[in-house]
Write a protein that holds these residues in place. Sequence first.
Motif, PDB file in Angstrom:
ATOM      1  N   GLU A  26       0.847  -1.181   0.000  1.00 49.89           N
ATOM      2  CA  GLU A  26       0.000   0.000   0.000  1.00 49.89           C
ATOM      3  C   GLU A  26       0.887   1.236   0.000  1.00 49.89           C
ATOM      4  OE1 GLU A  26      -3.371   1.924   2.836  1.00 49.89           O
ATOM      5  OE2 GLU A  26      -3.484  -0.234   2.474  1.00 49.89           O
ATOM      6  N   THR A  27       0.560   2.181  -0.870  1.00 49.59           N
ATOM      7  CA  THR A  27       1.340   3.417  -0.970  1.00 49.59           C
ATOM      8  C   THR A  27       0.883   4.400   0.116  1.00 49.59           C
ATOM      9  OG1 THR A  27      -0.178   4.443  -2.529  1.00 49.59           O
ATOM     10  CG2 THR A  27       1.605   3.102  -3.459  1.00 49.59           C
ATOM     11  N   PRO A  28       1.707   5.401   0.444  1.00 49.16           N
ATOM     12  CA  PRO A  28       1.329   6.374   1.467  1.00 49.16           C
ATOM     13  C   PRO A  28       0.008   7.104   1.174  1.00 49.16           C
ATOM     14  CG  PRO A  28       3.662   6.578   0.978  1.00 49.16           C
ATOM     15  CD  PRO A  28       3.086   5.612  -0.020  1.00 49.16           C
ATOM     16  N   ASP A  29      -0.332   7.246  -0.107  1.00 47.89           N
ATOM     17  CA  ASP A  29      -1.580   7.936  -0.456  1.00 47.89           C
ATOM     18  C   ASP A  29      -2.770   6.985  -0.573  1.00 47.89           C
ATOM     19  OD1 ASP A  29      -0.907   6.641  -2.797  1.00 47.89           O
ATOM     20  OD2 ASP A  29      -1.017   8.420  -4.068  1.00 47.89           O
ATOM     21  N   GLY A  30      -2.601   5.737  -0.143  1.00 53.11           N
ATOM     22  CA  GLY A  30      -3.709   4.784  -0.146  1.00 53.11           C
ATOM     23  C   GLY A  30      -3.828   3.947  -1.403  1.00 53.11           C
ATOM     24  N   GLY A  31      -2.889   4.085  -2.340  1.00 55.75           N
ATOM     25  CA  GLY A  31      -2.906   3.260  -3.550  1.00 55.75           C
ATOM     26  C   GLY A  31      -2.429   1.849  -3.248  1.00 55.75           C
ATOM     27  N   ARG A  32      -2.612   0.970  -4.186  1.00 59.46           N
ATOM     28  CA  ARG A  32      -2.215  -0.427  -4.002  1.00 59.46           C
ATOM     29  C   ARG A  32      -1.352  -0.877  -5.163  1.00 59.46           C
ATOM     30  NH1 ARG A  32      -5.495  -5.849  -4.036  1.00 59.46           N
ATOM     31  NH2 ARG A  32      -4.040  -7.095  -2.860  1.00 59.46           N
ATOM     32  N   ILE A  33      -0.261  -1.549  -4.838  1.00 62.24           N
ATOM     33  CA  ILE A  33       0.655  -2.099  -5.830  1.00 62.24           C
ATOM     34  C   ILE A  33       0.749  -3.600  -5.584  1.00 62.24           C
ATOM     35  CG2 ILE A  33       3.049  -2.151  -6.631  1.00 62.24           C
ATOM     36  CD1 ILE A  33       3.226   0.790  -5.657  1.00 62.24           C
ATOM     37  N   VAL A  34       0.680  -4.369  -6.650  1.00 59.03           N
ATOM     38  CA  VAL A  34       0.782  -5.826  -6.543  1.00 59.03           C
ATOM     39  C   VAL A  34       1.949  -6.287  -7.411  1.00 59.03           C
ATOM     40  CG1 VAL A  34      -0.386  -8.012  -6.977  1.00 59.03           C
ATOM     41  CG2 VAL A  34      -1.690  -6.052  -6.135  1.00 59.03           C
ATOM     42  N   ASN A  35       2.878  -7.011  -6.808  1.00 60.00           N
ATOM     43  CA  ASN A  35       4.005  -7.605  -7.530  1.00 60.00           C
ATOM     44  C   ASN A  35       3.864  -9.118  -7.483  1.00 60.00           C
ATOM     45  OD1 ASN A  35       5.319  -5.079  -7.982  1.00 60.00           O
ATOM     46  ND2 ASN A  35       6.054  -5.129  -5.881  1.00 60.00           N
ATOM     47  N   ASP A  36       4.131  -9.787  -8.596  1.00 60.65           N
ATOM     48  CA  ASP A  36       4.043 -11.247  -8.668  1.00 60.65           C
ATOM     49  C   ASP A  36       5.403 -11.836  -8.978  1.00 60.65           C
ATOM     50  OD1 ASP A  36       1.102 -12.037  -8.496  1.00 60.65           O
ATOM     51  OD2 ASP A  36       1.045 -10.417  -9.976  1.00 60.65           O
ATOM     52  N   TYR A  37       5.694 -12.996  -8.365  1.00 55.11           N
ATOM     53  CA  TYR A  37       6.961 -13.700  -8.568  1.00 55.11           C
ATOM     54  C   TYR A  37       6.662 -15.184  -8.769  1.00 55.11           C
ATOM     55  CZ  TYR A  37       8.534  -9.452  -6.279  1.00 55.11           C
ATOM     56  OH  TYR A  37       8.744  -8.136  -5.945  1.00 55.11           O
TER      57      TYR A  37
END
Length: 68
Positions: A26-37
């Motif tokens: 979760e980013t400081p501004d409330g966004g969401r990032i998803v990384n896959d491996y």
Amino acid sequence: LADLGPETITIVEKAQATRHLRESCETPDGGRIVNDYWTDNRTGIVWQSRQWAGPHIGYLRVRRLTTG
């Protein structure tokens, strides 16, 4: 980090047995990032990944083509 289980992927016409892992941030501004491996449990090799590179680039997909 979530373990999504076993998954077979194909890289340069060769099947690789992997485990699919997903990292949710979760980013400081409330966004969401998803990384896959997609990793090999025995060797620790990351065969493929999909990672956030920023708002101007978006997601990058990286594939490993050799074992060396």
